[in-house]
Design a protein around this motif. Structure first.
Motif, PDB file in Angstrom:
ATOM      1  N   ALA A  71       0.848  -1.196   0.000  1.00  0.00           N
ATOM      2  CA  ALA A  71       0.000   0.000   0.000  1.00  0.00           C
ATOM      3  C   ALA A  71       0.882   1.245   0.000  1.00  0.00           C
ATOM      4  CB  ALA A  71      -0.911   0.004   1.224  1.00  0.00           C
ATOM      5  N   GLY A  72       0.564   2.186  -0.885  1.00  0.00           N
ATOM      6  CA  GLY A  72       1.293   3.450  -0.935  1.00  0.00           C
ATOM      7  C   GLY A  72       0.325   4.609  -0.742  1.00  0.00           C
ATOM      8  N   VAL A  73       0.678   5.510   0.154  1.00  0.00           N
ATOM      9  CA  VAL A  73      -0.164   6.682   0.421  1.00  0.00           C
ATOM     10  C   VAL A  73       0.702   7.922   0.255  1.00  0.00           C
ATOM     11  CG1 VAL A  73      -1.625   7.861   2.114  1.00  0.00           C
ATOM     12  CG2 VAL A  73      -1.489   5.349   2.119  1.00  0.00           C
ATOM     13  N   ASP A  74       0.253   8.839  -0.576  1.00  0.00           N
ATOM     14  CA  ASP A  74       0.982  10.097  -0.757  1.00  0.00           C
ATOM     15  C   ASP A  74       0.076  11.227  -0.291  1.00  0.00           C
ATOM     16  OD1 ASP A  74       2.677  12.118  -1.547  1.00  0.00           O
ATOM     17  OD2 ASP A  74       1.996  12.078  -3.637  1.00  0.00           O
ATOM     18  N   ALA A 124      -4.791  -0.906  -7.890  1.00  0.00           N
ATOM     19  CA  ALA A 124      -5.984  -0.100  -7.583  1.00  0.00           C
ATOM     20  C   ALA A 124      -5.508   1.253  -7.087  1.00  0.00           C
ATOM     21  CB  ALA A 124      -6.837  -0.780  -6.526  1.00  0.00           C
ATOM     22  N   HIS A 125      -6.223   2.294  -7.462  1.00  0.00           N
ATOM     23  CA  HIS A 125      -5.756   3.643  -7.164  1.00  0.00           C
ATOM     24  C   HIS A 125      -6.934   4.570  -6.923  1.00  0.00           C
ATOM     25  CE1 HIS A 125      -4.529   7.755  -8.532  1.00  0.00           C
ATOM     26  NE2 HIS A 125      -3.597   7.497  -7.649  1.00  0.00           N
ATOM     27  N   HIS A 126      -6.747   5.499  -5.992  1.00  0.00           N
ATOM     28  CA  HIS A 126      -7.786   6.509  -5.748  1.00  0.00           C
ATOM     29  C   HIS A 126      -7.116   7.794  -5.272  1.00  0.00           C
ATOM     30  CE1 HIS A 126     -11.627   8.248  -4.476  1.00  0.00           C
ATOM     31  NE2 HIS A 126     -10.991   8.658  -3.392  1.00  0.00           N
ATOM     32  N   LEU A 179      -8.297   2.828   1.765  1.00  0.00           N
ATOM     33  CA  LEU A 179      -7.550   1.567   1.668  1.00  0.00           C
ATOM     34  C   LEU A 179      -8.498   0.368   1.713  1.00  0.00           C
ATOM     35  CD1 LEU A 179      -4.379   2.280   3.862  1.00  0.00           C
ATOM     36  CD2 LEU A 179      -4.382   1.616   1.448  1.00  0.00           C
ATOM     37  N   ARG A 180      -9.481   0.423   2.603  1.00  0.00           N
ATOM     38  CA  ARG A 180     -10.463  -0.683   2.692  1.00  0.00           C
ATOM     39  C   ARG A 180     -11.231  -0.822   1.379  1.00  0.00           C
ATOM     40  NH1 ARG A 180     -11.214   1.066   8.022  1.00  0.00           N
ATOM     41  NH2 ARG A 180     -12.948   2.421   7.430  1.00  0.00           N
ATOM     42  N   GLU A 181     -11.638   0.325   0.803  1.00  0.00           N
ATOM     43  CA  GLU A 181     -12.382   0.289  -0.464  1.00  0.00           C
ATOM     44  C   GLU A 181     -11.532  -0.332  -1.581  1.00  0.00           C
ATOM     45  OE1 GLU A 181     -13.638   4.324  -1.356  1.00  0.00           O
ATOM     46  OE2 GLU A 181     -14.490   4.502   0.664  1.00  0.00           O
ATOM     47  N   LEU A 182     -10.255   0.066  -1.634  1.00  0.00           N
ATOM     48  CA  LEU A 182      -9.385  -0.451  -2.697  1.00  0.00           C
ATOM     49  C   LEU A 182      -9.150  -1.956  -2.528  1.00  0.00           C
ATOM     50  CD1 LEU A 182      -6.690   2.392  -3.090  1.00  0.00           C
ATOM     51  CD2 LEU A 182      -8.746   2.006  -4.454  1.00  0.00           C
ATOM     52  N   LEU A 183      -8.963  -2.386  -1.279  1.00  0.00           N
ATOM     53  CA  LEU A 183      -8.787  -3.819  -1.029  1.00  0.00           C
ATOM     54  C   LEU A 183     -10.029  -4.592  -1.452  1.00  0.00           C
ATOM     55  CD1 LEU A 183      -6.976  -3.770   2.437  1.00  0.00           C
ATOM     56  CD2 LEU A 183      -6.071  -4.784   0.344  1.00  0.00           C
ATOM     57  N   LEU A 237      -9.450  -8.404  -1.794  1.00  0.00           N
ATOM     58  CA  LEU A 237      -8.402  -8.716  -0.817  1.00  0.00           C
ATOM     59  C   LEU A 237      -8.803  -8.241   0.579  1.00  0.00           C
ATOM     60  CD1 LEU A 237      -5.265  -7.589  -2.897  1.00  0.00           C
ATOM     61  CD2 LEU A 237      -6.114  -9.924  -2.565  1.00  0.00           C
ATOM     62  N   GLU A 238      -8.004  -8.693   1.558  1.00  0.00           N
ATOM     63  CA  GLU A 238      -8.267  -8.286   2.937  1.00  0.00           C
ATOM     64  C   GLU A 238      -7.031  -7.628   3.533  1.00  0.00           C
ATOM     65  OE1 GLU A 238      -9.863 -11.500   5.290  1.00  0.00           O
ATOM     66  OE2 GLU A 238     -10.588 -12.444   3.432  1.00  0.00           O
ATOM     67  N   ALA A 239      -7.180  -7.102   4.732  1.00  0.00           N
ATOM     68  CA  ALA A 239      -6.079  -6.391   5.386  1.00  0.00           C
ATOM     69  C   ALA A 239      -4.823  -7.260   5.480  1.00  0.00           C
ATOM     70  CB  ALA A 239      -6.502  -5.925   6.773  1.00  0.00           C
ATOM     71  N   ARG A 240      -5.015  -8.578   5.699  1.00  0.00           N
ATOM     72  CA  ARG A 240      -3.840  -9.433   5.870  1.00  0.00           C
ATOM     73  C   ARG A 240      -3.084  -9.681   4.565  1.00  0.00           C
ATOM     74  NH1 ARG A 240      -5.735 -15.034   5.017  1.00  0.00           N
ATOM     75  NH2 ARG A 240      -7.927 -14.847   4.502  1.00  0.00           N
TER      76      ARG A 240
END
Ligand SMILES: [Zn+2]
Length: 401
Positions: free
Chosen positions: A81-84, A103-105, A126-130, A135-138
């Motif tokens: 996961a990348g957050v800018d 996935a990107h937002h 992040l939850r929406e993109l997963l 996918l899940e958090a793990r």
């Protein structure tokens, strides 16, 4: 399932790291890069494939006509996961281990609202993109995040950020731990830009600088192939280097900081002054129409032949070059890549920077020096965050300090 990085041998970790950076490398090339014997390279690769950490790139139907012997990190590792986080926007991406974006937002956000408002939104995105990827958090193996302020890297928190006081000393890492067991790494936006540049160059250049000129000015330092963060994480905070003792007051309380004289807002301010004083008919016309001027408009006026606008652009470039000359003498980089909003100002600005640097630097340090605009595009921040996450996850064996 998370990878048990912790029981990997040093050779296995090194092969994974090399595979990450060199993208679809062959066993033969790996052996050469690492100075391993052919049998050691083959055995290490076989063990990593067996454990599901490395895969043959050619076996992936999605990878097209690539050579079958190519190796890359296994997609079974999950996503990075990348957050800018910028001053006014946030960019979030989930990436495969080769940092291709899955996935990107992006959305507008006011970072000054503080972590209590911004981070719940980041976590929701992040939850929406997963969910979009099923996918899940793990499935997240590492998280990298860039922020527009000074970061104590080991603690993963901002320290006295001028733009965002509510974030001072707040642990972003602890906040994200509510959702993720994956390690979280925080860095400033300029270091992420340097990492993205290093990624573009596949680590081919060991010593270079990335200068970001936007609302502020900062410098990312790649030294011996690594981001140099300094003793407390503030290395490269060059915006407050003085270029004129009698210059205007800076928000830091000192006079003549290069940021106060040559960054985007300074270029706009000088143009507005020129418009008010009647030095440029074109700038005056736009100023009257819009009530303000943007750095891009100064560039536009300059290209249209407006001498006042060209003078402002050249002066800003010259002052940045004056500061940069000191960095070049001190650090002796092979390349300087200039990025950030001011690159829109164009070639006249770059020419002024170059002229000023070459005039003021020692001959030996500029003999092979190249100063260019960074060619990086739209996903620079999240790519840098992905590099940070992947590299640090491997380095720390998945345990954030
Ligand atoms: Zn200052």
């Amino acid at each position: 399932m998370l990878t048990p990085w912790n029981d990997l041998s040093m050779a296995e970790l090194t092969v994974l790291e090399t595979a990450f950076w060199s993208s679809r490398t062959s066993r033969h090339a790996l052996a050469g890069l690492l100075d391993y014997s052919k049998s050691k390279a083959n055995a290490t690769v076989a063990a990593l494939i067996e454990r599901g950490l490395l895969q043959e790139a050619g076996l992936q139907s999605s990878s097209g006509g690539r050579r079958p012997e190519g190796l890359r990190l296994s997609e079974r590792l999950g996503v990075v996961a990348g957050v800018d986080l910028g001053a006014t926007s946030v960019d979030v991406a989930l990436m495969a281990p080769d940092l291709s974006i899955r996935a990107h937002h992006a959305e507008a956000i006011d970072v000054r609202a503080g972590p209590g408002v911004v981070l719940p939104r980041v976590r929701a995105v992040l939850r929406e993109l997963l969910a979009r990827l099923g996918l899940e958090a793990r499935d997240v193996m590492g998280i990298g995040m860039g922020v527009p302020g000074p970061v104590a890297f080991d603690q993963g928190m901002l320290v006295a950020p001028p733009l965002m006081p509510l974030w001072d000393g707040f642990s972003i890492r602890e906040d994200l731990r509510q959702d993720y067991t994956a390690p979280v790494f925080i860095d400033n936006d300029v270091n992420l830009m340097a990492l993205a540049e290093q990624w573009r160059l596949r680590r081919q250049l060991p010593d270079f600088l990335v200068l970001k000129v936007g609302t502020g000015i900062g410098c990312g330092i790649i030294c011996h192939g690594q981001v140099h963060r300094g003793a407390t994480g503030s290395a490269g905070d060059v915006g407050h280097i003085c270029v004129d003792q009698q210059g205007p007051m800076c928000h830091c309380g000192n006079r003549g900081c290069v940021e106060a004289m040559a960054a985007g807002p300074a270029i706009a301010r000088l143009a507005e002054e020129a418009a008010r004083q009647g030095d440029s008919a074109l700038l005056a016309e736009w100023f009257e129409r819009d009530g303000q001027l943007l750095p891009e408009q100064v560039a536009q006026a300059s290209r249209a032949g407006d001498a006042t606008a060209s003078g402002i652009v050249q002066r800003a470039g010259g002052l940045i070059g004056q500061m940069l000359a000191s960095l070049v003498n001190f650090f002796n980089p092979s390349h300087v890549f200039i990025g950030g909003g001011v690159t829109n100002v164009g070639p006249l600005f770059l020419a002024a920077v170059r002229q000023s640097v070459y005039q003021r630097s020692l001959a030996l340090s500029t003999r092979h020096l190249e100063i260019q605009f960074s060619p990086l595009g739209g996903h620079t921040g999240v790519t840098g965050a992905g590099v940070l996450a992947m590299q640090e996850t491997l380095r720390t064996r998945g345990v954030a300090p």
